[in-house]
Design a protein around this motif. Structure first.
Motif, short mmCIF file in Angstrom:
data_model
loop_
_atom_site.label_atom_id
_atom_site.label_comp_id
_atom_site.label_asym_id
_atom_site.label_seq_id
_atom_site.Cartn_x
_atom_site.Cartn_y
_atom_site.Cartn_z
N VAL A 78 0.84 -1.20 0.00
CA VAL A 78 0.00 0.00 0.00
C VAL A 78 0.87 1.25 0.00
O VAL A 78 0.67 2.17 -0.79
CB VAL A 78 -0.95 0.01 1.22
N ALA A 79 1.87 1.28 0.89
CA ALA A 79 2.72 2.47 0.99
C ALA A 79 3.63 2.62 -0.22
O ALA A 79 3.81 3.72 -0.73
CB ALA A 79 3.54 2.41 2.27
N LYS A 80 4.24 1.52 -0.66
CA LYS A 80 5.14 1.60 -1.82
C LYS A 80 4.39 2.11 -3.04
O LYS A 80 4.88 2.97 -3.78
CB LYS A 80 5.76 0.23 -2.10
N LEU A 81 3.19 1.60 -3.27
CA LEU A 81 2.41 1.99 -4.44
C LEU A 81 1.87 3.41 -4.29
O LEU A 81 2.11 4.28 -5.13
CB LEU A 81 1.25 1.01 -4.63
N SER A 82 1.15 3.67 -3.23
CA SER A 82 0.43 4.93 -3.08
C SER A 82 1.36 6.10 -2.83
O SER A 82 1.23 7.16 -3.46
CB SER A 82 -0.59 4.82 -1.95
N ASN A 83 2.30 5.94 -1.91
CA ASN A 83 3.16 7.07 -1.56
C ASN A 83 4.12 7.43 -2.69
O ASN A 83 4.38 8.62 -2.94
CB ASN A 83 3.94 6.76 -0.28
N THR A 84 4.64 6.43 -3.39
CA THR A 84 5.54 6.74 -4.51
C THR A 84 4.79 7.41 -5.64
O THR A 84 5.27 8.38 -6.23
CB THR A 84 6.22 5.45 -5.01
N ARG A 85 3.61 6.91 -5.93
CA ARG A 85 2.80 7.51 -6.99
C ARG A 85 2.47 8.97 -6.65
O ARG A 85 2.55 9.86 -7.50
CB ARG A 85 1.52 6.67 -7.16
N ALA A 86 2.11 9.22 -5.39
CA ALA A 86 1.79 10.59 -4.97
C ALA A 86 3.03 11.47 -5.03
O ALA A 86 2.95 12.64 -5.45
CB ALA A 86 1.22 10.58 -3.55
N ALA A 87 4.18 10.95 -4.64
CA ALA A 87 5.40 11.75 -4.62
C ALA A 87 5.79 12.20 -6.02
O ALA A 87 6.22 13.35 -6.22
CB ALA A 87 6.54 10.95 -3.98
N ILE A 88 5.67 11.31 -7.00
CA ILE A 88 5.99 11.68 -8.37
C ILE A 88 5.07 12.80 -8.86
O ILE A 88 5.50 13.79 -9.46
CB ILE A 88 5.90 10.47 -9.31
N ALA A 89 3.78 12.66 -8.57
CA ALA A 89 2.82 13.69 -8.99
C ALA A 89 3.14 15.03 -8.33
O ALA A 89 3.05 16.09 -8.97
CB ALA A 89 1.40 13.23 -8.64
#
Length: 386
Positions: A320-331
């Protein structure tokens, strides 16, 4: 870096010790990384002179106990990862490869002699480790690895190739995973072994202030005690990847936060139409969206840290964290660049560097697609990998 969003009083959720660790690592990054990172990135240089300083800071094998390791909590390690990545993803990657991958493998699966030989030196920064799992044709599917270790008397002979192996060209010890007649096993390979060759990969558009290598293993002869005795099957290397993924879930928030803070500071001084651009509605919407996503990511990471410290963290929760937080950080990094406009492509400003780095972070330790399928299998009970 000022302008850390704290819309929900996140600091109140931390203990005094946790805040002290975070602030100490933040101070190190402010003093030893921020003034130099643009130059290191431009020159594609990893600052090896920081290794003993990182050891002194207590972030090498930070969450491990015994054998000279710092023995800090999972939350403290996560906060440190966040501050390191606010400086640069390459810095947090070094700490992750050293501690969460190489040292964790030895700490969890090594013999007592292996632990005593390597862990104190690695925690002190006197020895650097790398973690050889990914291969040129085997990334998301590590079961497809072709590196093979055969038994020959009391020795092991390794042949194969690994790719995108962080730190390999400056490491003294490599944790190498290979197929054997008994399934996947792990081996400690001194990097000065005949037949072991590490070649840095370049040029790169991402993680430039970091080192990734190709490794070739040609008839590398190892003694029987090079085998990690407790590591059997893919579960062992995958458990190490989960240690690294946990740190990534925290780390990427630092890159996002630094991008946000840089954009906010710029917007408050950049004048257009006789007013700072921070006063325009579209700019405020961007800043608010970024701040809210950072707050959400911090809460996800903290929840995982509390679960990990309680011994209850599950692999799908890390996804959950690897997917969601990384995706949000790139955006966030990309949106922050838009606020800085044309000046945003200059190395003077961090968001574009963070955005480029995060493309690598998004890929390693499991792509978006892999973590989506991990969560999909958990939700439906139906694995969809094959």
């Amino acid at each position: 870096m000022s302008a850390v969003p704290d819309l929900l009083d996140f600091d109140e959720l931390l203990t005094d010790d946790e805040r002290a660790v975070r602030d100490r690592v933040r101070g190190f990054v402010d003093a030893r990384v921020r003034p130099f990172i643009a130059d290191w990135y431009e020159r594609a240089l990893f600052p090896t002179e920081l290794v003993p300083e990182l050891a002194e800071l207590g972030v090498l094998g930070m969450h491990l106990r015994g054998y000279g390791c710092p023995g800090r909590s999972a939350v403290e390690y996560g906060l440190a990862a966040m501050e390191l990545e606010a400086g640069d993803s390459g810095l947090r990657t070094f700490v992750s490869v050293q501690g969460s991958l190489a040292m964790s493998a030895i700490h969890t699966y090594g013999s007592e002699a292996q632990k005593k030989r390597w862990l104190p030196r690695m925690a002190a920064g006197a020895a650097i480790g790398c973690f050889g799992l990914t291969e040129p044709d085997s990334g998301s599917d590590p079961a497809g690895m072709t590196t093979f270790a055969r038994k020959e008397g009391d020795a092991w002979i390794l042949d194969g190739a690994k790719r995108w192996i962080g730190l390999a060209s400056i490491a003294q010890i490599a944790v190498v995973w290979a197929q054997t007649d008994d399934g996947v096993r792990g081996f400690l390979v001194p990097t000065d072994s005949p037949g072991f060759v590490a070649t840095p990969i370049g040029p790169k558009m991402s993680l430039r202030a970091s080192i990734q290598c190709d490794i070739t293993l040609t008839e590398v002869r190892l003694p029987s005690d090079a085998l990690l005795p407790q590591a059997r099957g893919l579960r062992a290397p995958l458990s190490c990847l989960n240690e690294a993924r946990y740190g990534i879930g925290w780390g990427v928030i630092g890159a996002a936060r630094d991008s946000y803070a840089t954009a906010l500071a710029y917007s408050q001084t950049r004048m257009q139409f006789d007013r700072p651009i921070a006063g325009f509605q579209l700019t405020q919407q961007k800043l608010v969206d970024m701040a809210v996503e950072i707050e959400k990511a911090q809460l996800v990471a903290l929840r995982l840290g509390r679960l990990k410290d309680a011994g209850r963290l599950q692999p799908h929760q890390i996804s959950v964290a690897k997917l969601s937080n990384t995706r949000a950080a790139i955006a966030i990094a990309r949106e922050a660049r838009t606020i800085i406009g044309g000046n945003g492509i200059s190395a003077e400003y961090s968001p574009m560097r963070h955005a480029a780095n995060l493309e690598s972070v998004r890929t390693y330790e499991g792509t978006d697609e892999v973590h989506t399928l991990v969560l999909g299998a958990h939700i439906t009970g139906i694995p969809a990998f094959r």
